[in-house]
Design a protein around this motif. Structure first.
Motif: not given
Length: 405
Positions: A11-24, A40-48, A51-54
């Protein structure tokens, strides 16, 4: 209980994919900005790393969607298996997960509503682009300026000067596809003025030209669509259009392979393509072509690159894929785009065909052919993997075919 969960998913396949794609898309978009640069930023490596785990979580979710569709026979099993198999082999040999990740994101889109998807993509992409540009303008994200003498090039908060206009180009194409013939001349003019501003700040000539061309073609199609459709109906035009992916690929490969630095003609073409031919020629000489892929670390000019790094970057999608990801992946990519064009002609969606041609032309000089984080039109390639006979009639939408497949 499983049946109720399955019904809920369907029923919600479209919205599930769109949600996952939005995160990606969010993770990939931020990965293109200066925020991940630790110099440039001290948190740059941590943020990277975050994002990789997400991204890994979203990849697993896309894989679950594919497995479900595979088991339920919503996907053509042999082609789907072959695409994932060769994408996996290429990723293992290149030691880069990129090709397999693009395959997962794309195949998981099989059967979703393109009307809903492109509406969400336009909103999300345009919003993120505006936010990064705004934060860059007030100094919260660093805008690195490269002095070229005659004109400065601004990164506008991204890792390189072409990132912002490239995201803008694909966002414009998504807008023009989703809202074809619904935009006013004021809206079109506003988009063109933004394009001019980005060109002045980044000096990205070819992307500026193609973005302007897409807006111009929107006007032409809106006024003379019937006449244009008659042209597309000619057999020789259909045949030529379906072979454009192969033509672009052959031009990219052989122009670099046959480049002669002692020829005035080749030197002129190389200058016109801002040294892309000589860079491609050197890459072929150094690495050659691979069948299944080979590990290569591309070194280009972007924030964080060291002066000691040897520049070896290849801009052409076709050439980059053929050298690093393998000729098998290159062949699959060509077939995928031939499938999009064939399907567009069959459905008489000639505006989609035109947009796809613009994407292919861009990819002769830019590495965005299978990069779904930039190029959302790759999801149309799933038409060849869909095993549902009437999936494209599921509901009505753009050009009378809302479903992607």
């Amino acid at each position: 209980m499983f049946i109720s969960v399955e019904k809920c998913y369907l029923k919600y396949k479209d919205y599930i994919y769109i949600f996952l794609f939005s995160i990606y898309f969010f993770t990939m978009f931020l990965s293109s900005t200066a925020l991940i640069e630790e110099s440039i930023y001290s948190f740059g490596e941590t943020l990277y790393k975050f994002l990789k785990y997400i991204k890994y979580i979203t990849y697993f979710s896309f894989l679950c969607i594919i497995v479900y569709s595979y088991v339920k026979q919503n996907l053509k099993r042999v082609p789907t298996f072959l695409v994932l198999f060769f994408a996996g082999v290429s990723s293992l040999l290149t030691r880069d997960f990129q090709v397999l990740s693009f395959a997962l994101v794309t195949i998981a889109a099989t059967g979703i509503s393109n009307k809903k998807f492109f509406k969400a993509y336009v909103i999300f992409s345009f919003s993120l682009l505006v936010i990064v540009l705004f934060l860059s303008s007030i100094g919260l994200i660093e805008n690195v300026i490269y002095d070229l003498g005659s004109r400065n090039r601004n990164t506008l908060g991204f890792l390189w000067t072409t990132n912002a206009p490239m995201f803008f180009f694909f966002t414009i194409l998504a807008v023009l596809y989703r809202y074809h013939k619904k935009l006013s001349w004021i809206e079109l003019l506003s988009l063109w003025l933004i394009n001019i501003l980005l060109f002045q700040l980044t000096n990205t000539k070819f992307v500026f030209f193609l973005t302007s061309l897409s807006l111009f073609l929107e006007v032409i199609f809106s006024k003379y669509e019937d006449s244009i459709y008659k042209i597309f109906e000619k057999k020789w035009v259909k045949y030529t259009v379906c072979n454009i992916p192969g033509i672009c690929c052959l031009f990219s490969l052989f122009s670099s392979l046959l480049f002669n630095p002692n020829s005035f003609g080749w030197q002129f073409l190389n200058s016109l393509l801002t040294n892309r031919l000589v860079n491609g020629h050197n890459a072929i000489s150094q690495y050659g072509f691979s069948i299944f892929g080979q590990p290569i670390e591309w070194n280009g000019y972007w924030i964080g690159s060291e002066a000691t790094d040897i520049y070896n970057y290849v801009d052409s999608s076709f050439l980059q894929i053929a050298i690093k990801d393998g000729l098998i992946i290159m062949l699959i990519s060509i077939i995928a785009y031939m499938g999009i064009l064939y399907w567009g002609i069959k459905k008489k969606s000639y505006w989609l065909v035109t947009i796809t041609i613009l994407v292919l032309i861009l990819c002769v000089t830019e590495p965005r052919l299978i990069n779904v984080s930039y190029n959302p039109f790759l999801i149309f390639s799933t038409v060849m993997l869909n095993n549902l006979e009437h999936a494209d009639k599921r509901d009505k939408g753009i050009d009378n075919h809302e479903s992607v497949n």
